[in-house]
Scaffold this motif. Sequence first.
Motif, short mmCIF file in Angstrom:
data_model
loop_
_atom_site.label_atom_id
_atom_site.label_comp_id
_atom_site.label_asym_id
_atom_site.label_seq_id
_atom_site.Cartn_x
_atom_site.Cartn_y
_atom_site.Cartn_z
N GLU A 124 0.76 -1.22 -0.02
CA GLU A 124 0.14 0.00 -0.08
C GLU A 124 0.80 1.22 0.05
N LEU A 125 0.55 2.20 -1.18
CA LEU A 125 1.08 3.43 -0.97
C LEU A 125 0.34 4.50 -0.93
N ARG A 126 0.37 5.17 -0.26
CA ARG A 126 -0.62 6.53 0.14
C ARG A 126 0.22 7.83 -0.08
N ALA A 127 -0.25 8.77 -1.05
CA ALA A 127 0.29 9.94 -1.57
C ALA A 127 -0.53 11.19 -1.80
N GLN A 128 -1.65 10.69 -0.93
CA GLN A 128 -2.72 11.88 -1.14
C GLN A 128 -2.65 13.13 -0.69
N GLU A 147 -2.94 -1.50 -3.15
CA GLU A 147 -3.84 -0.09 -2.96
C GLU A 147 -2.77 1.02 -3.47
N LEU A 148 -3.40 2.11 -3.96
CA LEU A 148 -2.49 3.16 -4.38
C LEU A 148 -3.43 4.54 -4.37
N TRP A 149 -3.11 5.31 -3.38
CA TRP A 149 -3.98 6.44 -3.18
C TRP A 149 -3.27 7.99 -3.76
N LEU A 150 -3.88 8.37 -4.55
CA LEU A 150 -3.46 9.56 -5.07
C LEU A 150 -4.31 10.75 -5.22
#
Length: 244
Positions: A124-128, A147-150
């Motif tokens: 999981e990578l979150r960069a929101q 999961e990728l949060w942009l």
Amino acid sequence: MTVGTENVLNYWHGGLSEVPDEVWHHPSPESLLLPDNALTRLPARIGTLTSLRTLDVGHNRLTELPPELGDLRALSRFLYVHDNRLTSLPDTLGNLTRLAYLNVGENRLTALPGTLGSMAALVELRAQHNRLTAIPASLGRLTALRELWLRGNRLTTLPASLKRLTALRELELRENRFTTVPAALRGLPLLRKLDLRSNRLRELPPWIADLPALEKLDLRWNAELTAPEQPLRRLEGRGCVVLR
């Protein structure tokens, strides 16, 4: 303090402006929790805590991270640096090849280092909620990513290499500047949730209905979108929730 067999140093919401001296004298901490403080810097000495598996410095006032973070090669669980004042990330984060979860959201990042593509264990990578205008093509090497949060950036496209994210389940692209669905998503076999709310979408590609695992497609608040009915009916007909 000790929780079970894991050495956890927990300073959550402690009103701290510096990392406590006792941290450096602990024999082998596995988790260092410093969220919700007033830290303005993380000393280079952090790289000496080589037994850490979790590091949480979220919700502070950090403006930069030391390159010595890349020395924490045992980090395998979580690295939280969200909700700070970071404008860049050190290239050395790419050394954290065992890390499963990275949250760099709610900062002031204008780019992600290409070295993140070396973090092969990321799930999981979150960069929101940053200021990203592009995503490095190297992220296509993160084949374990689920999961990728942009959300909340300034993205208009995604690199073609992301088509290799065959484990991806959830993609959060809300509140960006996309005018069409990125072609890199075509054929992703396990993508279940795709959030495209509050973009500038004008059209949907016919292949959107061919995403085999899609369970939820959110298209709300795209004022100029003219959505073809046939692909959306196909999705709905097989049980996908389409919000528009």
